[in-house]
Design a protein around this motif. Structure first.
Motif, PDB file in Angstrom:
ATOM      1  N   ASP B 210     -10.564   8.275  -7.949  1.00 34.64           N
ATOM      2  CA  ASP B 210     -11.499   9.378  -8.037  1.00 34.64           C
ATOM      3  C   ASP B 210     -11.575  10.132  -6.720  1.00 34.64           C
ATOM      4  OD1 ASP B 210     -13.306   7.195 -10.022  1.00 34.64           O
ATOM      5  OD2 ASP B 210     -12.611   9.142 -10.722  1.00 34.64           O
ATOM      6  N   ALA B 211     -11.928  11.377  -6.797  1.00 31.30           N
ATOM      7  CA  ALA B 211     -12.106  12.177  -5.577  1.00 31.30           C
ATOM      8  C   ALA B 211     -13.136  11.498  -4.691  1.00 31.30           C
ATOM      9  CB  ALA B 211     -12.575  13.574  -5.952  1.00 31.30           C
ATOM     10  N   GLY B 212     -12.884  11.492  -3.407  1.00 34.75           N
ATOM     11  CA  GLY B 212     -13.840  10.855  -2.511  1.00 34.75           C
ATOM     12  C   GLY B 212     -13.472   9.424  -2.192  1.00 34.75           C
ATOM     13  N   THR B 213     -12.490   8.879  -2.901  1.00 31.46           N
ATOM     14  CA  THR B 213     -12.068   7.506  -2.586  1.00 31.46           C
ATOM     15  C   THR B 213     -11.439   7.485  -1.205  1.00 31.46           C
ATOM     16  OG1 THR B 213     -11.527   7.212  -4.906  1.00 31.46           O
ATOM     17  CG2 THR B 213     -10.652   5.580  -3.393  1.00 31.46           C
ATOM     18  N   THR B 214     -11.779   6.483  -0.436  1.00 29.47           N
ATOM     19  CA  THR B 214     -11.120   6.359   0.858  1.00 29.47           C
ATOM     20  C   THR B 214     -10.281   5.094   0.904  1.00 29.47           C
ATOM     21  OG1 THR B 214     -13.215   5.434   1.579  1.00 29.47           O
ATOM     22  CG2 THR B 214     -12.701   7.646   2.317  1.00 29.47           C
ATOM     23  N   ASP B 215     -10.540   4.186  -0.021  1.00 33.21           N
ATOM     24  CA  ASP B 215      -9.839   2.918  -0.001  1.00 33.21           C
ATOM     25  C   ASP B 215      -8.908   2.825  -1.194  1.00 33.21           C
ATOM     26  OD1 ASP B 215     -10.756  -0.560  -0.351  1.00 33.21           O
ATOM     27  OD2 ASP B 215      -9.091   0.387   0.696  1.00 33.21           O
ATOM     28  N   PHE B 216      -7.614   2.924  -0.940  1.00 34.56           N
ATOM     29  CA  PHE B 216      -6.640   2.920  -2.029  1.00 34.56           C
ATOM     30  C   PHE B 216      -5.973   1.570  -2.194  1.00 34.56           C
ATOM     31  CE2 PHE B 216      -7.047   7.372  -2.535  1.00 34.56           C
ATOM     32  CZ  PHE B 216      -7.316   7.844  -1.270  1.00 34.56           C
ATOM     33  N   THR B 217      -6.378   0.609  -1.362  1.00 34.39           N
ATOM     34  CA  THR B 217      -5.688  -0.675  -1.408  1.00 34.39           C
ATOM     35  C   THR B 217      -5.751  -1.350  -2.783  1.00 34.39           C
ATOM     36  OG1 THR B 217      -7.644  -1.551  -0.309  1.00 34.39           O
ATOM     37  CG2 THR B 217      -5.717  -1.173   1.045  1.00 34.39           C
ATOM     38  N   PRO B 218      -6.831  -1.183  -3.571  1.00 31.68           N
ATOM     39  CA  PRO B 218      -6.777  -1.792  -4.905  1.00 31.68           C
ATOM     40  C   PRO B 218      -5.617  -1.260  -5.734  1.00 31.68           C
ATOM     41  CG  PRO B 218      -9.000  -1.084  -4.410  1.00 31.68           C
ATOM     42  CD  PRO B 218      -8.141  -0.586  -3.310  1.00 31.68           C
ATOM     43  N   ASN B 242      -3.918   8.650   3.916  1.00 27.33           N
ATOM     44  CA  ASN B 242      -4.518   7.320   3.807  1.00 27.33           C
ATOM     45  C   ASN B 242      -3.688   6.400   2.937  1.00 27.33           C
ATOM     46  OD1 ASN B 242      -6.769   7.557   5.445  1.00 27.33           O
ATOM     47  ND2 ASN B 242      -7.934   8.592   3.873  1.00 27.33           N
ATOM     48  N   ILE B 243      -3.170   6.956   1.841  1.00 29.64           N
ATOM     49  CA  ILE B 243      -2.372   6.136   0.923  1.00 29.64           C
ATOM     50  C   ILE B 243      -1.170   5.555   1.649  1.00 29.64           C
ATOM     51  CG2 ILE B 243      -0.822   6.283  -1.076  1.00 29.64           C
ATOM     52  CD1 ILE B 243      -2.868   8.180  -2.338  1.00 29.64           C
ATOM     53  N   LEU B 244      -0.476   6.388   2.415  1.00 28.34           N
ATOM     54  CA  LEU B 244       0.705   5.881   3.115  1.00 28.34           C
ATOM     55  C   LEU B 244       0.325   4.822   4.137  1.00 28.34           C
ATOM     56  CD1 LEU B 244       2.667   9.192   3.584  1.00 28.34           C
ATOM     57  CD2 LEU B 244       3.263   7.273   2.116  1.00 28.34           C
ATOM     58  N   HIS B 248       1.480   0.711   3.847  1.00 29.97           N
ATOM     59  CA  HIS B 248       2.215  -0.045   4.856  1.00 29.97           C
ATOM     60  C   HIS B 248       1.407  -1.214   5.362  1.00 29.97           C
ATOM     61  CE1 HIS B 248       4.725   3.815   5.566  1.00 29.97           C
ATOM     62  NE2 HIS B 248       5.202   3.089   4.594  1.00 29.97           N
ATOM     63  N   GLU B 249       0.107  -1.008   5.409  1.00 35.28           N
ATOM     64  CA  GLU B 249      -0.767  -2.079   5.848  1.00 35.28           C
ATOM     65  C   GLU B 249      -0.641  -3.315   4.971  1.00 35.28           C
ATOM     66  OE1 GLU B 249      -5.235  -2.892   6.388  1.00 35.28           O
ATOM     67  OE2 GLU B 249      -4.896  -0.733   6.180  1.00 35.28           O
ATOM     68  N   ILE B 250      -0.558  -3.092   3.658  1.00 37.50           N
ATOM     69  CA  ILE B 250      -0.476  -4.264   2.791  1.00 37.50           C
ATOM     70  C   ILE B 250       0.961  -4.653   2.496  1.00 37.50           C
ATOM     71  CG2 ILE B 250      -2.717  -3.838   1.720  1.00 37.50           C
ATOM     72  CD1 ILE B 250      -1.195  -2.911  -0.775  1.00 37.50           C
ATOM     73  N   GLY B 251       1.868  -4.090   3.220  1.00 34.86           N
ATOM     74  CA  GLY B 251       3.257  -4.517   3.095  1.00 34.86           C
ATOM     75  C   GLY B 251       4.041  -3.823   2.012  1.00 34.86           C
ATOM     76  N   LEU B 252       3.595  -2.660   1.582  1.00 31.72           N
ATOM     77  CA  LEU B 252       4.308  -1.935   0.525  1.00 31.72           C
ATOM     78  C   LEU B 252       5.202  -0.888   1.187  1.00 31.72           C
ATOM     79  CD1 LEU B 252       4.713  -1.241  -2.463  1.00 31.72           C
ATOM     80  CD2 LEU B 252       2.638   0.125  -2.355  1.00 31.72           C
TER      81      LEU B 252
ATOM     82  N   GLY C 275      -8.427  -0.990 -14.996  1.00 34.03           N
ATOM     83  CA  GLY C 275      -7.710   0.236 -14.636  1.00 34.03           C
ATOM     84  C   GLY C 275      -8.457   0.900 -13.511  1.00 34.03           C
ATOM     85  N   THR C 276      -7.709   1.354 -12.539  1.00 37.37           N
ATOM     86  CA  THR C 276      -8.349   1.784 -11.309  1.00 37.37           C
ATOM     87  C   THR C 276      -9.208   3.026 -11.447  1.00 37.37           C
ATOM     88  OG1 THR C 276      -6.189   2.660 -10.818  1.00 37.37           O
ATOM     89  CG2 THR C 276      -6.864   0.690  -9.631  1.00 37.37           C
TER      90      THR C 276
END
Lengths: 317, 401, 304
Positions: B210-218, B242-244, B248-252, C275-276
């Motif tokens: 969703d818009a406003g998300t800052t944490d994409f790790t899930p 942030n996604i990139l 990389h932080e989680i090893g992807l 689902g996210t």
């Protein structure tokens, strides 16, 4: 029984007629002014409906825009998918919105103050998220363009000045209905709930019933104006249910003066006009808007209406 | 109550009518003889304000440029700018004001597809030209409006050309998709997914935020678990960066691929070294050696002291379209100008600009990859061959194993 | 295909995020518990903390994790100034008001006022720092720590988690052990009784405001390097903060801390199973369920 006498109705009727006549020539000022006037009227209905809930009954709601959106989507989907006449669609929109109002109202009965406020906030956000995610029904985040206009028979209601008169009549009717409600016994009951719930209960008022009643009435009219909006702007999107919209509506009600029904009308007019007038100040617009809210809340909590009354009283000596 | 509320209603009505009259007289802007007004609507406040700025700066530059060369058909251009904050009703009011009070000849805008869609009917019904410089929703040029023209590639063009290139050059067997949960993201993922599926690629994950998300790790960790060959992302600059970083932080470390929204210096600054290896679409590269592009870039840098982003190029080309269209028609008559625009062919900032029957510019889409050259991040053009600057580097070479 | 490692990774990430939710939520719940104020501008202190951290980093050249506490204190003082300028007279009126209507009236007034402040601050940030999102550079973001089991997290994220945890523990000890801390708890329980035993309640309000806004600002500052900084970032967290506060019980600090972690965890798991795109919905549904069936929160807070 309801405490509405013929005299009471007639007394104010002449002012409504006067208002109607005075407002007739407005479209002469051009499409832009007419558009602003129509938006003010639609917001007036919504803000006044919120006042019934917040101002009169004392139930703070931060999710009112959700019902506005539900009314809009209902009427839109009915007219576009099932060829239902928008006139009926708007009515059904209001009914569906008030059904949701009922669904929200019942569990909220025992909540008060900030708890109630936050649960309504959550509801508003959930409605928005649902409108976004259930895209097989709502077409998702991009919204729905090309909504059919209100059919006006020989009159093309896409023309702003024509729509203006329809909106004017519907707004005056809605406001006068709500106005009558507030002057009746029901209105006094709602105020008693706001003032002291336990005292009202002790004198035999069916408090839960009237709390829900307030919710239903308020959400019905919000749904109605949402439907009207849909067939006027002819484009809707889930953003209509956003928290910022609910706050916008609440600001109009509060700054205008809650618990007065007319206050919210003034609030709607003032905030809408302010938004347009402040256009040249682009980036600073919200500084002024936010600052205005802070100043009014700190110094004139009864809103503009309260301020006006204060001035009138001073003038009368 | 000091006064009957009914009386107050009457009073309010009186005040309203007076205010309306005042509004009418105070806000109707007279147009000087010899000038023509063009409106710009953009999100100048709110979460997308940075893009509104790109658009505003380009518009001011374009108008200055046009006026310095004598204007259009001898008339100078006056720019009217209104903020929409990416909200449909603010956009509608702005457009209504521009048409009624400012009497604009044409409107350029917007960024958000939702706003563009909302204002289209009003603009079309009032017979003004609408030049869309940024909004990508394909629907905008599919509704049969005679006066709507879009100077940038639409989402269908971007996405399909991008998908085709990926399948052809990277030959992935599986792909994952991650998109912002709004019209831009959903349409993007849908189009790209369908295109690659038709070419035999299996989609192993489809995630939204969703818009406003800052944490994409899930979402990223789910994608990591699905082990795709390529990851397609549709997001705005801030989220993309942030996604990139978080990936990389989680090893992807798989191949990431995005649409055009990240074509800007600010993105490279935000994402830093995490952007290296990213393949994305671009409509406009400031390093392009084409003379028209160079001219635009130099003028922009000179005036605003920063490199132009993609959206700025779209706005510039929109204004140029208007100029050339009116000049070719030889008249301001809107119908004739609309016809003339469809016959135009000129060198714009984004490339050779020409429009199809629907008013959609057939700009070429570029594909670029972010490399580190001489210690600085740079977008290297991979496609098409005419603009090619370098070779594609796969993630294994960049990150090892 | 649900691997255990995916589940564990999501849970760890959720917990880390939960630490941040807790830090922001605690401040909000303190303001409510002690001052009976629903502060809708709370997210803006978080945002100002992030921007101030950025400004200090640019000016002093140091690492944001060092500078963030300074920014936090500065924002804390801003909170006190606001208290004195804007809220103080309202507290007095609230005290003297009688009856449910007066309470409602004052409550509504506070809420609208803080909403106005929120709108004001967001635009102020836009005017001062501009709309373009800013990355706060930190040496720690590039250090990736690899844990057994194939999980890796950046040092920055781990540092953020520990700083959040540390500040929460410090707060907890402060409230339990120090004189001012106890005074705060007393005022929250019963302001008139607290005044009777000689506690200067207005000073306590100032201290509470300081702690609350500073905590939010700290959260903003330490998150800055991981996410980016932009004027509307506060709006994105404030709704979540309220979810945390309600779930934990308004006014209940331990409740908020636990709720923060719980919400973080629930979001992570919800994202895996539902689902996210439904992650946000999960948080709000939890909140509404709590409000409808257990309004005092999981640990019990104060009712209005």
């Amino acid at each position: 029984m309801l405490g509405i006498t013929k005299d009471l109705v007639i007394k104010d009727l002449k002012y409504y007629v006067l208002a109607f006549i005075l407002l007739l020539p407005l479209p002469l000022a051009g499409d832009y002014v007419t558009h602003i006037a129509i938006m003010i009227m639609l917001y007036s209905i919504t803000a006044a409906s919120l006042d019934i809930l917040v101002g009169y009954t004392g139930r703070l709601s931060l999710g009112h825009a959700a019902f506005y959106a539900i009314g809009a989507y209902t009427s839109t989907l009915l007219s576009m998918n099932l060829n239902v006449s928008p006139w009926i669609g708007i009515l059904i929109g209001g009914i569906l919105a008030s059904s949701f109002g009922l669904i929200l109202g019942i569990p909220s009965l025992k909540l008060k103050g900030p708890y109630l406020a936050i649960s309504t906030l959550g509801f508003g956000v959930i409605v928005q998220l649902m409108l976004i995610n259930l895209d097989w029904l709502t077409r998702g985040p991009i919204g729905i363009p090309n909504i059919p206009p209100l059919p006006g028979g020989p009159i093309d209601l896409r023309i702003k000045s024509s729509f203006y008169y329809i909106a004017l009549i519907l707004t005056l009717l809605s406001i006068s209905f709500l106005h009558l409600l507030t002057k009746s016994r029901i209105g006094k009951i709602l105020v008693s709930i706001r003032e002291d719930e336990d005292a009202a209960l002790s004198i035999g008022v069916n408090v839960p019933f009237f709390k829900i009643f307030a919710f239903i009435i308020a959400t019905f009219f919000a749904g109605l104006s949402g439907g009207l909006y849909a067939h006027y702007i002819r484009y809707i999107s889930p953003a209509m249910s956003a928290l910022s919209e609910s706050i916008n509506i609440l600001s109009m009600t509060i700054i205008g003066g809650f618990g007065t029904l007319i206050g919210p009308l003034m609030g709607a007019a003032l905030l809408t006009i302010l938004q347009e007038v402040l256009r040249p100040y682009l980036e600073y617009r919200y500084l002024i808007y936010g600052g205005l809210i802070v100043i009014v809340m700190k110094f004139f909590p009864s809103g503009i209406y309260g301020l006006l009354q204060f001035i009138i009283r001073k003038v009368r000596g | 109550m000091a006064m009957s509320r009914g009386l107050l209603i009457g009073l309010v009505a009186l005040i309203v009518i007076l205010v309306a009259a005042a509004a009418f007289f105070l806000t109707t802007q007279p147009t000087e003889a010899g000038t023509v007004k063009i409106g710009l609507i953009a999100p100048l406040t709110g979460g997308l304000a940075e893009h509104g700025l790109d658009m505003k700066q380009a518009a001011l530059l374009a108008v200055e440029e046009i006026n310095s060369k004598g204007g259009i058909l001898g008339k100078k251009i006056e720019l009217v700018i209104e903020d929409t904050a990416c909200k449909a009703d603010l956009g509608t009011a702005a457009v209504q004001k521009m048409i009624t009070q400012d009497n604009v000849y044409a409107i350029v805008g917007e960024y958000c597809s939702t706003v563009t869609l909302a204002v289209q009917p009003t603009i079309m019904e009032n017979k003004r030209l609408l030049l869309v410089p940024v909004s990508v929703a394909t629907k905008i040029t599919e509704q049969g409006y005679k006066y709507t023209f879009r100077s940038c590639a639409n989402q269908w063009m971007q996405t399909t050309q991008h998908a085709d290139w990926i399948v052809e050059h990277l030959k992935p067997k599986t792909a994952a998709m991650l998109g912002i949960n709004d019209d831009y993201g959903r349409e993007g993922l849908k189009l790209w997914g369908e295109r690659v599926k038709a070419k035999g690629v299996t989609i192993v994950a489809e995630e939204y935020f969703d818009a406003g998300t800052t944490d994409f790790t899930p979402q990223l960790s789910k994608i990591k678990a699905a082990n795709p060959d390529v990851i397609f992302v549709v997001a705005n600059i801030r989220d993309a960066a942030n996604i990139l970083k978080q990936a990389h932080e989680i090893g992807l470390y798989k191949q990431f691929s995005m649409l055009g929204g990240v074509t800007s210096e600010e993105f490279l600054q935000l994402a830093g070294d995490d952007a290296i290896g990213l393949v994305h679409v671009s409509y406009f590269e400031p390093t392009s050696k084409r003379p028209a592009a160079q001219e635009f870039v130099q003028k922009f840098v000179q005036k605003w002291n920063r490199m132009p982003a993609m959206y700025s190029a779209g706005v510039w080309d929109a204004f140029m379209t208007l100029k050339y269209g009116v000049e070719k028609a030889g008249t301001w008559d809107v119908d004739k100008v609309a016809e003339a625009i469809k016959t135009l062919r000129f060198e714009g900032a984004q490339g050779t600009i020409y429009y199809d029957e629907k008013g959609q510019a057939q700009t070429k889409v570029l594909l670029v990859q972010v490399h580190k050259v001489d210690g600085k991040l740079k977008r290297v053009i991979l496609y098409p061959d005419s603009d090619k600057e370098g070779e594609y580097i796969p993630p294994e070479k960049l990150y090892g194993g | 295909m649900l691997s255990t490692s995916l589940l564990v990774e999501q849970m760890l990430l959720g917990l880390m995020m939960g630490g941040i939710y807790a830090a922001i939520g605690v401040g909000l719940t303190m303001i409510f518990g002690v001052m009976k104020l629903s502060n809708f501008a709370h997210g803006e202190f978080y945002m100002l903390g992030a921007f101030l951290t950025y400004t200090l980093v640019s000016a002093l050249g140091s690492d944001p994790y060092v500078v963030a506490p300074l920014a936090a204190v500065a924002v804390g003082f801003l909170g006190i100034i606001l208290n004195k300028l804007v809220f103080l007279s309202l507290y007095r009126e609230l005290r003297e008001a009688k009856g449910a209507a007066a309470f409602f009236f004052q409550d509504l007034r506070f809420i609208m006022l803080t909403i106005g402040l929120s709108i004001l601050f967001v635009d102020l940030a836009l005017v001062i720092w501009g709309p373009i999102p800013i990355a706060i550079p930190s040496a720690l973001t590039s250090h990736i720590i690899k844990l057994p089991g194939g999980f890796s997290f950046s040092l920055a994220r781990i540092m953020t988690f520990f700083m959040a945890l540390a500040s929460l523990s410090i707060l907890y000890t402060f409230l339990k052990a120090t004189k001012t801390g106890k005074a705060i708890r007393a005022t929250a329980q019963n302001p008139s009784a607290a005044a009777l035993v000689g506690i200067d309640t207005y000073r306590i309000y100032d201290v509470t405001m300081l702690i609350s806004t500073a905590l939010a600002a700290l959260a903003g500052g330490i998150l800055g390097p991981i996410y980016n900084v932009y004027p509307t970032m506060g709006l994105d967290v404030v709704a979540k903060a309220f979810v945390v506060v309600i779930t934990g019980g308004m006014g209940n600090i331990v409740g908020s801390i636990l709720a923060g972690f719980l919400i973080g965890l629930a979001e992570g798991l919800g994202g895996v199973f539902l689902g996210t795109e439904y992650r946000q919905v999960v948080a709000f549904v939890i909140m509404i369920l709590v409000l409808w069936f257990r309004p005092q929160g999981i640990l019990g807070g104060r009712r209005s």
